[in-house]
Design a protein around this motif. Structure first.
Motif, PDB file in Angstrom:
ATOM      1  N   LEU A 146       4.388  -1.423   4.807  1.00  0.00           N
ATOM      2  CA  LEU A 146       4.095  -0.122   4.213  1.00  0.00           C
ATOM      3  C   LEU A 146       3.818  -0.277   2.725  1.00  0.00           C
ATOM      4  N   ARG A 147       4.655  -1.020   2.013  1.00  0.00           N
ATOM      5  CA  ARG A 147       4.427  -1.197   0.571  1.00  0.00           C
ATOM      6  C   ARG A 147       3.128  -1.956   0.315  1.00  0.00           C
ATOM      7  N   VAL A 148       2.867  -2.957   1.119  1.00  0.00           N
ATOM      8  CA  VAL A 148       1.611  -3.688   0.972  1.00  0.00           C
ATOM      9  C   VAL A 148       0.432  -2.731   1.143  1.00  0.00           C
ATOM     10  N   SER A 149       0.483  -1.903   2.167  1.00  0.00           N
ATOM     11  CA  SER A 149      -0.624  -0.975   2.447  1.00  0.00           C
ATOM     12  C   SER A 149      -0.746   0.090   1.362  1.00  0.00           C
ATOM     13  N   GLN A 150       0.394   0.558   0.843  1.00  0.00           N
ATOM     14  CA  GLN A 150       0.344   1.526  -0.246  1.00  0.00           C
ATOM     15  C   GLN A 150      -0.356   0.930  -1.464  1.00  0.00           C
ATOM     16  N   ALA A 151      -0.026  -0.326  -1.774  1.00  0.00           N
ATOM     17  CA  ALA A 151      -0.632  -0.977  -2.936  1.00  0.00           C
ATOM     18  C   ALA A 151      -2.120  -1.209  -2.729  1.00  0.00           C
ATOM     19  N   VAL A 152      -2.502  -1.623  -1.522  1.00  0.00           N
ATOM     20  CA  VAL A 152      -3.905  -1.905  -1.232  1.00  0.00           C
ATOM     21  C   VAL A 152      -4.727  -0.618  -1.225  1.00  0.00           C
ATOM     22  N   ASN A 153      -4.188   0.422  -0.622  1.00  0.00           N
ATOM     23  CA  ASN A 153      -4.961   1.646  -0.447  1.00  0.00           C
ATOM     24  C   ASN A 153      -4.865   2.601  -1.624  1.00  0.00           C
ATOM     25  N   GLY A 154      -3.742   2.549  -2.347  1.00  0.00           N
ATOM     26  CA  GLY A 154      -3.560   3.522  -3.415  1.00  0.00           C
ATOM     27  C   GLY A 154      -3.277   2.949  -4.780  1.00  0.00           C
ATOM     28  N   ALA A 162       6.240   8.110  -1.852  1.00  0.00           N
ATOM     29  CA  ALA A 162       6.016   8.873  -0.619  1.00  0.00           C
ATOM     30  C   ALA A 162       4.556   8.826  -0.177  1.00  0.00           C
ATOM     31  N   PHE A 163       3.726   8.145  -0.934  1.00  0.00           N
ATOM     32  CA  PHE A 163       2.299   8.063  -0.602  1.00  0.00           C
ATOM     33  C   PHE A 163       2.097   7.446   0.782  1.00  0.00           C
ATOM     34  N   VAL A 164       1.272   8.115   1.597  1.00  0.00           N
ATOM     35  CA  VAL A 164       0.959   7.609   2.935  1.00  0.00           C
ATOM     36  C   VAL A 164      -0.449   7.022   2.901  1.00  0.00           C
ATOM     37  N   PRO A 165      -0.585   5.729   3.143  1.00  0.00           N
ATOM     38  CA  PRO A 165      -1.917   5.108   3.098  1.00  0.00           C
ATOM     39  C   PRO A 165      -2.852   5.720   4.134  1.00  0.00           C
TER      40      PRO A 165
END
Length: 291
Positions: A146-154, A162-165
């Motif tokens: 989840l953290r990886v995806s948050q960083a990549v997408n946002g 709380a950001f949802v990729p």
């Protein structure tokens, strides 16, 4: 084990994404394995799964290296590569990273010719660079996709919020599919990190002798460690067939370069086919290398 065409096929089939991949599955598997060999030491099965899942998701399941659509405000520096490297400053940073690793002479090559970054030869390398530049391996190796995806997408600043990729369900499904393969994703010769309570190896003698034609798994483990800890080694291509894991002239060059570093020259691999000597083993041990 290592990533194979069957691995890619099985994972993509499990999420309903098999078909229209831009390269044969065997070629994608070889690229995935090569990219994972460039990961820092401590790579886990979860880290490999997070990396590969990110590459798959960002490339429409390995179907493109170029962002879909037109008219983006950051054009011509649109998303390219398997992590969709975007914006002019990132094109410049990736070019400098490639130059520093002996992969080209001009750090501005992609800034000057953005379309060149869409070539498949750079696709996996953009992902390696991105994970390294944004320090994503720590989260990936911990299985925190989840953290990886948050960083990549946002952006990295959104990791842990709380950001949802975008397309999080698909991202999570892709990660879960790779994660089921487990440590089988790790390149040959790369072992999962030892548990915290595991006893350490007995001493420098635990580093095996490695010489030309040696098929021991530690050859590439040592090479990966040298590249990770001493960036100059990234300019030395590994010898020549990773399936055979041969230790030849280029690894001798890397070992010699290591031997020349402070606190002075030590004995070791003086020629192709010469084993790594005991003093070099002690120096590797003192520098933190563990087989």
């Amino acid at each position: 084990m290592t990533v194979t065409a069957k691995t890619i096929e099985s994972v993509l089939r499990s999420v309903g994404a098999l078909g229209k991949q831009m390269r044969p599955l065997a070629e994608l598997a070889a690229g995935a394995d090569g990219a994972l060999r460039m990961a820092p030491s401590g790579l886990t099965g979860g880290g490999a799964a997070s990396f590969l899942a990110t590459c798959a998701q960002e490339s429409a399941y390995f179907r493109t290296t170029v962002e879909y659509g037109t008219g983006q405000r950051y054009a011509p520096y649109i998303g390219r590569g398997f992590v969709q490297c975007t914006w002019r400053e990132n094109y410049r940073a990736f070019g400098a990273w490639c130059r520093d690793r002996g992969l080209g002479d001009d750090p501005g090559v992609f800034e000057k010719n953005p379309a060149a970054l869409g070539d498949y030869r750079w696709s996996w390398l953009t992902a390696v660079w991105y994970f390294e530049a944004n320090r994503l391996w720590d989260w990936a190796n911990a299985g925190d996709h989840l953290r990886v995806s948050q960083a990549v997408n946002g952006g990295r600043g959104r990791a842990g919020t709380a950001f949802v990729p975008n397309h999080w369900d698909a991202r999570r499904a892709m990660f879960d599919a790779f994660r089921r393969v487990g440590d089988g994703l790790l390149p040959a010769g790369v072992s999962p990190p030892r548990p915290a309570n595991a006893p350490p190896p007995a001493g420098p003698e635990a580093i095996p002798d490695m010489q030309e034609g040696d098929t021991g798994q530690h050859v590439h483990r040592l090479a990966s460690w040298l590249v990770t800890h001493y960036p100059a080694y990234s300019k030395i291509p590994l010898d020549p067939n990773p399936r055979q894991q041969r230790y030849g002239p280029r690894m001798v060059e890397a070992v010699r370069e290591f031997q020349s570093r402070p606190p002075g020259v030590v004995a070791g691999a003086d020629a192709v086919g010469t084993p790594i000597g005991p003093r070099t083993k002690r120096k590797l041990w003192a520098a933190g290398y563990r087989p």
